[in-house]
Design a protein around this motif. Sequence first.
Motif, PDB file in Angstrom:
ATOM      1  N   THR A 156       0.838  -1.209   0.000  1.00 37.17           N
ATOM      2  CA  THR A 156       0.000   0.000   0.000  1.00 37.17           C
ATOM      3  C   THR A 156       0.868   1.252   0.000  1.00 37.17           C
ATOM      4  O   THR A 156       0.617   2.208  -0.756  1.00 37.17           O
ATOM      5  CB  THR A 156      -0.925  -0.006   1.225  1.00 37.17           C
ATOM      6  OG1 THR A 156      -1.741  -1.186   1.208  1.00 37.17           O
ATOM      7  CG2 THR A 156      -1.829   1.217   1.221  1.00 37.17           C
ATOM      8  N   CYS A 157       1.912   1.254   0.833  1.00 37.01           N
ATOM      9  CA  CYS A 157       2.800   2.417   0.894  1.00 37.01           C
ATOM     10  C   CYS A 157       3.540   2.620  -0.426  1.00 37.01           C
ATOM     11  O   CYS A 157       3.671   3.758  -0.910  1.00 37.01           O
ATOM     12  CB  CYS A 157       3.796   2.251   2.038  1.00 37.01           C
ATOM     13  SG  CYS A 157       3.063   2.259   3.693  1.00 37.01           S
ATOM     14  N   THR A 159       2.577   1.627  -3.427  1.00 39.80           N
ATOM     15  CA  THR A 159       1.625   2.039  -4.457  1.00 39.80           C
ATOM     16  C   THR A 159       1.307   3.529  -4.351  1.00 39.80           C
ATOM     17  O   THR A 159       1.202   4.232  -5.371  1.00 39.80           O
ATOM     18  CB  THR A 159       0.334   1.214  -4.351  1.00 39.80           C
ATOM     19  OG1 THR A 159       0.656  -0.187  -4.438  1.00 39.80           O
ATOM     20  CG2 THR A 159      -0.634   1.561  -5.460  1.00 39.80           C
ATOM     21  N   LEU A 160       1.157   4.018  -3.140  1.00 43.10           N
ATOM     22  CA  LEU A 160       0.938   5.450  -2.950  1.00 43.10           C
ATOM     23  C   LEU A 160       2.161   6.249  -3.375  1.00 43.10           C
ATOM     24  O   LEU A 160       2.038   7.328  -3.971  1.00 43.10           O
ATOM     25  CB  LEU A 160       0.601   5.737  -1.482  1.00 43.10           C
ATOM     26  CG  LEU A 160      -0.745   5.178  -0.973  1.00 43.10           C
ATOM     27  CD1 LEU A 160      -0.897   5.440   0.520  1.00 43.10           C
ATOM     28  CD2 LEU A 160      -1.900   5.791  -1.751  1.00 43.10           C
ATOM     29  N   LEU A 161       3.352   5.720  -3.090  1.00 36.54           N
ATOM     30  CA  LEU A 161       4.577   6.404  -3.495  1.00 36.54           C
ATOM     31  C   LEU A 161       4.730   6.438  -5.012  1.00 36.54           C
ATOM     32  O   LEU A 161       5.279   7.402  -5.573  1.00 36.54           O
ATOM     33  CB  LEU A 161       5.782   5.701  -2.860  1.00 36.54           C
ATOM     34  CG  LEU A 161       7.155   6.353  -3.014  1.00 36.54           C
ATOM     35  CD1 LEU A 161       7.171   7.740  -2.365  1.00 36.54           C
ATOM     36  CD2 LEU A 161       8.236   5.477  -2.401  1.00 36.54           C
ATOM     37  N   GLN A 163       2.520   7.010  -7.142  1.00 32.96           N
ATOM     38  CA  GLN A 163       1.635   7.994  -7.766  1.00 32.96           C
ATOM     39  C   GLN A 163       2.336   9.318  -8.036  1.00 32.96           C
ATOM     40  O   GLN A 163       1.766  10.190  -8.712  1.00 32.96           O
ATOM     41  CB  GLN A 163       0.410   8.245  -6.862  1.00 32.96           C
ATOM     42  CG  GLN A 163      -0.395   6.988  -6.544  1.00 32.96           C
ATOM     43  CD  GLN A 163      -0.830   6.253  -7.798  1.00 32.96           C
ATOM     44  OE1 GLN A 163      -1.343   6.843  -8.749  1.00 32.96           O
ATOM     45  NE2 GLN A 163      -0.615   4.932  -7.802  1.00 32.96           N
TER      46      GLN A 163
END
Length: 272
Positions: A156-157, A159-161, A163
Amino acid sequence: MNTTKIGNQPVGGLHCSKDALTDVFGWFLQVLLACLAFTCLIAKRFCEPRSERRSWLIWFYDTSKQGMGALAIHLANVWLSGQYTGDPCTWYIINFLLDSSVGLLIIFIGIRLSQHLSKRKGWEAINFGEYGVPPSMNAWLAQCCLYIGLMVIVKTCITLLMQLNFWEGVRDFILSPIDNPKVELAFVMLIIPFFVNILMFWVTDNFLMHRKSRTKSRRNSLEQSLLHKVSLQYRSVRTERNSESDILLSGDDELLDTDEPVHRTSMRTVVA
């Protein structure tokens, strides 16, 4: 994410097709990488000192958690790489390198936090590397679920990074010298992950396994050295006693040998 084109070629080179990671050659490289990584963990067990070497059951409990977590992360990376616009090989290798650096830091923090809570709250089941005596499968299952949860947090971390627009420039630069799609796929799926996984699996296994404290290991080595010295002293004393008894017996034999002729001569003198 959009990709600009010059003529018919996208910027950065669209070398890998959308299904390159999931075709026959792609899956072959992935299975080969998994076998090599598993062999690395077996070799690590034999590199452990004999006095601290884990049994095969404990080794399986430790490495299976990492295997399931790595499989979940790998499948997530393969799926996510196809969701971005552009070369899926470049997106996969970016995700992989972030998992191996930022993700490894998150795993370390999560494992240490879990071990701290297990000691403070008395939750022995979540103490990584501890399974009880005899080893309990329930403790292994609890640690597996917790480790998979850490993998979800890592992904999750990352994937957010991903972006951030910063990765557009990285995607256009990385692997740009390679023009052959098969060679690029081999670099992305086998060559680069192989060397990175050796380091990552080795370090993560050290996080997950139970390690004896230095005081215990020093105490054990001291006890072994003392036992060795005592056994040597016992052997030397026993050897000395045996040698002394041999000397005494030999002296008695000499006396017995000399007494008889002396007695006979004395009797002869008396008769004379």
